[in-house]
Design a protein around this motif. Structure first.
Motif, mmCIF file in Angstrom:
data_model
loop_
_atom_site.group_PDB
_atom_site.id
_atom_site.type_symbol
_atom_site.label_atom_id
_atom_site.label_comp_id
_atom_site.label_asym_id
_atom_site.label_seq_id
_atom_site.Cartn_x
_atom_site.Cartn_y
_atom_site.Cartn_z
ATOM 1 N N PHE A 70 0.750 -1.223 0.071
ATOM 2 C CA PHE A 70 -0.096 0.057 -0.105
ATOM 3 C C PHE A 70 0.848 1.127 0.175
ATOM 4 N N ASP A 71 0.491 2.171 -0.753
ATOM 5 C CA ASP A 71 1.358 3.459 -0.757
ATOM 6 C C ASP A 71 1.056 4.550 0.208
ATOM 7 N N PRO A 72 2.132 5.222 0.639
ATOM 8 C CA PRO A 72 1.804 6.392 1.691
ATOM 9 C C PRO A 72 0.919 7.542 1.195
ATOM 10 N N VAL A 73 -0.154 7.040 0.676
ATOM 11 C CA VAL A 73 -1.246 7.992 0.425
ATOM 12 C C VAL A 73 -2.156 8.158 1.278
ATOM 13 N N LEU A 74 -3.004 9.341 0.957
ATOM 14 C CA LEU A 74 -4.181 9.729 2.057
ATOM 15 C C LEU A 74 -5.276 8.671 1.903
ATOM 16 N N ASP A 75 -5.401 8.006 2.638
ATOM 17 C CA ASP A 75 -6.718 7.047 2.786
ATOM 18 C C ASP A 75 -6.872 6.906 4.406
ATOM 19 N N ALA A 76 -7.949 6.477 4.862
ATOM 20 C CA ALA A 76 -8.142 6.267 6.327
ATOM 21 C C ALA A 76 -7.254 5.116 6.955
ATOM 22 N N GLY A 77 -6.876 4.299 6.128
ATOM 23 C CA GLY A 77 -5.841 3.161 6.751
ATOM 24 C C GLY A 77 -4.552 3.764 6.759
ATOM 25 N N SER A 78 -4.097 4.778 5.957
ATOM 26 C CA SER A 78 -2.836 5.406 5.942
ATOM 27 C C SER A 78 -2.848 6.373 6.961
ATOM 28 N N ILE A 79 -3.890 7.063 7.232
ATOM 29 C CA ILE A 79 -3.868 8.157 8.228
ATOM 30 C C ILE A 79 -3.852 7.525 9.606
ATOM 31 N N ALA A 80 -4.652 6.620 9.875
ATOM 32 C CA ALA A 80 -4.459 5.753 11.015
ATOM 33 C C ALA A 80 -3.150 5.299 11.221
ATOM 34 N N LEU A 81 -2.551 4.662 10.528
ATOM 35 C CA LEU A 81 -1.326 4.043 10.618
ATOM 36 C C LEU A 81 -0.217 5.003 11.199
ATOM 37 N N ALA A 82 -0.126 6.249 10.207
ATOM 38 C CA ALA A 82 0.943 7.121 10.675
ATOM 39 C C ALA A 82 0.459 7.899 11.825
ATOM 40 N N CYS A 83 -0.611 7.892 12.410
ATOM 41 C CA CYS A 83 -1.076 8.564 13.559
ATOM 42 C C CYS A 83 -0.553 7.550 14.734
ATOM 43 N N ALA A 84 -0.839 6.099 14.406
ATOM 44 C CA ALA A 84 -0.216 5.109 15.534
ATOM 45 C C ALA A 84 1.032 4.932 15.810
#
Length: 199
Positions: free
Chosen positions: A146-160
Motif C-alpha cells: 500500500f502506498d503512503p497516500v491519503l486514505d483512512a488506513g494510512s492516516i490511522a497508521l501514521a497516527c499510530a
C-alpha cells in the motif's frame, strides 16, 4: 463544527489530518477536552468520555474517529479517504489494525499513569505490548503493498506510529525499518502530519 480533542490524542490527530486533506479544517474549531476531568462537558457529549468528538453546526454529536472520518469523507463528496468498491475493505481493515495499535499503546500509558507502581500489572502491560508488536509486524510485512497516500488506513497508521514515537521514544523503529521508511515518506507527502504533531 467543533472538534473536542487534545494534542497528544492519536485519534484526534486522525481527524485533523483528514480534515486538512479534505479541505474542511477551516470549518472546524478544535476545542480542548480533558478526559480525566469529570467536570469537562465531554462526558455529556460522549458518555464514554473519550475523544475525539465532532459537534456539528446543528448540534448533532458524532464519535468515534472512524465515524467522524466517514462523515467528513461524505461531506467532502465521498470516496476520498474511504474508497468505494473493493478497495474499501482493505482501507477499513488497515484502519482497524492501526486503531488497535493506538488502543493498546494508550492502555499501556494509562496503566502507568493511573495506577501506583505497586498496583501495576506486568501481565496486562505485556498483553497490550504484544498486540502492538504483532500489529507492527503485520504492517512491516505488508509495507510496499500500500502506498503512503491519503486514505483512512494510512492516516490511522501514521497516527499510530506517531503516538509510539511520542510515548515510547520510537523504540519500534529499530525492528521495523520498512515501516519507518514508509512513515518518512508519509510525513514528506502529507504536511498535515507535521502540523498536527504533539509537542
Amino acid at each position: 463544527m467543533q472538534l473536542r480533542s487534545s494534542p497528544p490524542s492519536p485519534f484526534g490527530r486522525k481527524v485533523k489530518i483528514a480534515a486538512h486533506y479534505l479541505g474542511l479544517i477551516d470549518r472546524i474549531a478544535v476545542v480542548f477536552a480533558d478526559t480525566a476531568d469529570p467536570k469537562d462537558s465531554l462526558r455529556g457529549q460522549n458518555p464514554l468520555g473519550k475523544i475525539p468528538v465532532l459537534i456539528l453546526d446543528e448540534g448533532t454529536i458524532v464519535y468515534d474517529s472512524r465515524v467522524i472520518l466517514e462523515y467528513l469523507d461524505e461531506l467532502a463528496g465521498g470516496g476520498r479517504i474511504l474508497p468505494r468498491g473493493p478497495a474499501r475493505l482493505d482501507v477499513l481493515t488497515r484502519q482497524a489494525l492501526a486503531d488497535g495499535i493506538m488502543d493498546a499503546a494508550i492502555l499501556q500509558v494509562y496503566e502507568v499513569r493511573m495506577r501506583d507502581e505497586g498496583q501495576r500489572s506486568a501481565k496486562w502491560l505485556d498483553h497490550q505490548a504484544g498486540k502492538v508488536t504483532r500489529a507492527l509486524a503485520a504492517f512491516e510485512a505488508r509495507t510496499g503493498t500500500f502506498d503512503p497516500v491519503l486514505d483512512a488506513g494510512s492516516i490511522a497508521l501514521a497516527c499510530a506510529l506517531g503516538y509510539l514515537d511520542l510515548r515510547f521514544a520510537g523504540a519500534w523503529r529499530q525492528e521495523h525499518p520498512r515501516l519507518a521508511a514508509w512513515l518518512t515518506a508519509f510525513d514528506a507527502g502529507v504536511p498535515a502530519f507535521g502540523l498536527t504533531q504533539a509537542q
